[in-house]
Scaffold this active site. Structure first.
Site, PDB file in Angstrom:
ATOM      1  N   LYS A 260      27.431 -52.474 143.820  1.00  0.00           N
ATOM      2  CA  LYS A 260      26.088 -52.667 144.072  1.00  0.00           C
ATOM      3  C   LYS A 260      25.460 -53.889 144.186  1.00  0.00           C
ATOM      4  O   LYS A 260      26.040 -54.748 143.799  1.00  0.00           O
ATOM      5  CB  LYS A 260      25.417 -52.206 142.421  1.00  0.00           C
ATOM      6  CG  LYS A 260      25.514 -50.443 142.071  1.00  0.00           C
ATOM      7  CD  LYS A 260      25.114 -50.211 140.779  1.00  0.00           C
ATOM      8  CE  LYS A 260      25.347 -48.791 140.454  1.00  0.00           C
ATOM      9  NZ  LYS A 260      24.391 -47.995 141.121  1.00  0.00           N
ATOM     10  N   ARG A 334      29.448 -37.731 139.188  1.00  0.00           N
ATOM     11  CA  ARG A 334      29.723 -36.495 139.676  1.00  0.00           C
ATOM     12  C   ARG A 334      31.323 -36.373 139.880  1.00  0.00           C
ATOM     13  O   ARG A 334      31.680 -35.171 139.307  1.00  0.00           O
ATOM     14  CB  ARG A 334      29.258 -36.199 140.824  1.00  0.00           C
ATOM     15  CG  ARG A 334      29.352 -36.936 142.199  1.00  0.00           C
ATOM     16  CD  ARG A 334      28.790 -36.888 143.330  1.00  0.00           C
ATOM     17  NE  ARG A 334      27.507 -37.827 143.232  1.00  0.00           N
ATOM     18  CZ  ARG A 334      26.361 -38.075 144.079  1.00  0.00           C
ATOM     19  NH1 ARG A 334      26.403 -37.297 145.236  1.00  0.00           N
ATOM     20  NH2 ARG A 334      25.484 -38.708 143.793  1.00  0.00           N
TER      21      ARG A 334
HETATM   22  N1  BES Z   1      24.534 -44.751 137.772  1.00  0.00           N
HETATM   23  C1  BES Z   1      24.053 -44.596 139.193  1.00  0.00           C
HETATM   24  C2  BES Z   1      22.586 -43.932 139.002  1.00  0.00           C
HETATM   25  C3  BES Z   1      21.498 -44.874 138.656  1.00  0.00           C
HETATM   26  C4  BES Z   1      20.786 -45.374 139.429  1.00  0.00           C
HETATM   27  C5  BES Z   1      21.179 -44.523 137.244  1.00  0.00           C
HETATM   28  C6  BES Z   1      19.619 -46.131 138.946  1.00  0.00           C
HETATM   29  C7  BES Z   1      20.262 -45.353 136.745  1.00  0.00           C
HETATM   30  C8  BES Z   1      19.310 -46.108 137.640  1.00  0.00           C
HETATM   31  C9  BES Z   1      25.089 -43.514 140.004  1.00  0.00           C
HETATM   32  O1  BES Z   1      26.285 -43.757 139.603  1.00  0.00           O
HETATM   33  C10 BES Z   1      24.810 -44.114 141.459  1.00  0.00           C
HETATM   34  O2  BES Z   1      24.883 -45.324 141.645  1.00  0.00           O
HETATM   35  N2  BES Z   1      24.118 -43.186 142.279  1.00  0.00           N
HETATM   36  C11 BES Z   1      23.984 -43.588 143.738  1.00  0.00           C
HETATM   37  C12 BES Z   1      24.488 -42.327 144.277  1.00  0.00           C
HETATM   38  C13 BES Z   1      24.618 -42.803 145.783  1.00  0.00           C
HETATM   39  C14 BES Z   1      25.450 -43.730 145.887  1.00  0.00           C
HETATM   40  C15 BES Z   1      24.902 -41.208 146.581  1.00  0.00           C
HETATM   41  C16 BES Z   1      22.479 -43.723 143.822  1.00  0.00           C
HETATM   42  O3  BES Z   1      21.770 -43.049 142.901  1.00  0.00           O
HETATM   43  O4  BES Z   1      22.282 -44.642 144.511  1.00  0.00           O
HETATM   44 MN    MN Z   2      27.074 -45.389 140.746  1.00  0.00          MN
END
Ligand code: BES
Ligand code: MN
Ligand code: ZN
Length: 483
Positions: A260, A334
């Site tokens: 990230k 997931r």
């Molecule tokens: N934990 C994150 C989702 C999240 C993002 C929660 C911002 C709270 C605030 C999750 O694991 C994630 O990174 N999801 C990605 C999925 C994508 C890579 C398909 C997302 O939401 O960008």
């Molecule tokens: Mn994630």
């Protein structure tokens, strides 16, 4: 916070602030009427008016809190107003808050107490230098009730609820160097003192079960992944089919190799908010001795980049036997849920499963910061969840599971891939989880939008971890699945 219920007119100790909850348009007399006339306070919902040294009132300070129109006041409104009264005087230097309600019934007095308990939550264990005059000074709330004993009895299950919500908020607020999977598991293990049975599986045991999907996520972390299983057998028939809850417990989500960006990455300590809520739910079920059999399963991992971390392109085999091509290691929640859910239905054959997860940024894009998303394969379960969410003030919005999007997660080389692209990102994430649901009524709550509030405009939910989900699930169980 100390809570007491007292009779109207009970002597006030020194250092007491008076909080008076009033309906819109109510006539106040004497000096108070004058104070109100010099302000814009009308008693509308959410208004407060702080009056110092009010003539004709025993207390040195009084705060009026508007409830809105008498006919529209409900228990949630009382909770919020009580929390607002606390908030108005919490740092006044006074130590007791006496609350007067327009209706001193046991039920509403108890709800006011809940409002103060939730609104006074604070996570300050790592603040070593905060000056005393900045810390909250109110340590006790006295709520005026027609019958103190009845109010106290009505408060008992709500006190259990407040304890549980605080437990969840603490877990979610803890920094990720402190709360890693084994520490999370240890904290839920300690709930055995409430009468829960808690089992914890480590990596070797999960390996034997074939949980390649969950284990792949934790593979880059020096912290071992854990699966915590919390069991509450409160029904008269201990063999009766249980209800089940599954939580995403990513104690820190760096994204893994699909790292990230740095900005706000610290927020990802609360990527275990789903598991936190399930732990809190089990806490309150045990705390109030709910007449239900319930299972809580927490998939606890840390998602880190490392020489041994999972790669984009890897294919893992889940406990269900289905294979998954990893496209993005940041779509890890997931993967954790896939195995936790399979294990849950395989072992416990539950009446239904509800999973909670801070699963996608996309749910925030779709619904904003106030609503969580609800996906379900079962109309009755979805309706029960939405109804409970409305009663408890934890907003939830039904989302679709459109069959034509299922192909978006088909893979060229495996049974599926772990991302379905940006469009409808929260939906395809839910549909990924759905592929691991084996004929059981199921709902998935994407709570990425609601697990944390900064800032917060909800008086009973101070800035930070909300504990979202504990109240609504507790309510649903109490109203639909107990007895
Ligand atoms: N934990 C994150 C989702 C999240 C993002 C929660 C911002 C709270 C605030 C999750 O694991 C994630 O990174 N999801 C990605 C999925 C994508 C890579 C398909 C997302 O939401 O960008
Ligand atoms: Mn994630
Ligand atoms: Zn995540």
């Amino acid at each position: 916070m100390d809570i007491e219920f007292v009779a109207a007119g009970a002597a006030l100790s020194p250092k007491t602030a008076l909080g008076r909850l009033v309906h819109e348009g109510v006539a106040l007399d004497g000096a108070l009427a004058q104070a109100v006339a010099a302000s814009r306070f009308t008693g509308a919902k959410g208004q407060t008016l702080d009056v110092l040294a009010p003539a004709g009132v025993d207390a040195a300070r009084l705060v009026l809190v508007g409830l809105g129109k008498a006919e529209a006041v409900d228990a949630l409104g009382i909770e919020h107003a009580a929390a607002a009264a606390y908030s108005a005087v919490k740092a006044s230097g006074l130590t007791t808050l006496r609350l007067e309600l327009p209706d001193a019934s046991a039920e509403l007095a108890a709800r006011a107490a809940l409002g103060v308990r939730l609104g006074s939550y604070r996570f300050d264990k790592y603040r070593t230098k905060e000056p005393a005059e900045k810390k909250p000074s109110i340590v006790k709330a006295e709520i005026v009730a027609a019958g103190a004993d009845a109010a106290f009895a009505a408060f008992a299950p709500l006190a259990a609820l407040a304890d549980a919500v605080s437990f969840t908020r603490d877990l979610v607020s803890e920094p990720p160097n402190v709360l890693y999977p084994a520490e999370f598991a240890a904290r839920v293990k300690a709930l055995e003192s409430l009468g829960l049975e808690v089992e914890v599986l480590g990596e070797a045991e999960m390996m034997k079960l074939g949980m390649g999907s969950l284990l792949g996520v934790g593979q880059g972390s020096v912290r071992d992944s854990q699966l915590a299983i919390l069991k509450w057998y409160g029904a008269d028939d201990k063999k009766a089919q249980p209800v089940a809850f599954v939580g995403k417990g990513v104690c820190f989500d760096s994204g893994g190799i699909s790292l990230k960006p740095a900005e706000n990455m610290e927020d990802m300590k609360w990527d275990m908010g789903g598991a936190g809520a399930v732990a809190g739910l089990m806490h309150v079920l045990a705390g109030r001795k709910a007449k239900v059999n319930a299972i809580g399963i927490l998939g606890l991992v840390e998602n880190m980049p490392d020489g041994n971390a999972q790669r984009p392109g890897d294919v893992v085999t889940s406990m269900s036997g289905q294979t998954i091509e990893i496209i993005n290691t940041d779509a890890e929640g997931r993967l954790v849920l896939a195995d936790a859910i399979w294990y849950c239905q395989d072992r416990f054959k539950p009446k239904f499963m509800v999973d909670l997860a801070t699963l996608t940024g996309a749910i925030i894009v779709a619904l904003g910061n106030d609503l969580a998303g609800c996906y379900s394969n079962n109309e009755e379960l979805a309706a029960n969840l939405i109804a409970a969410s409305n009663t408890e003030g934890e907003p939830l919005w039904r989302m679709p599971l459109p069959a034509q999007y299922d192909k978006n997660i088909d893979s060229m080389i495996a049974d599926m891939k772990n991302t379905g692209g940006r469009p409808g990102g929260s939906i395809t994430a839910a549909m990924f989880i759905q592929r691991f649901v084996n004929g059981v009524p199921w709902a998935h709550l994407d709570i990425a939008s609601t697990a944390w509030k900064k800032p917060s405009s909800i008086p009973t939910s101070p800035e930070g971890a909300t504990g979202y989900g504990v109240r609504l699930l507790n309510r649903m169980v109490a109203e639909k699945y107990e007895g």
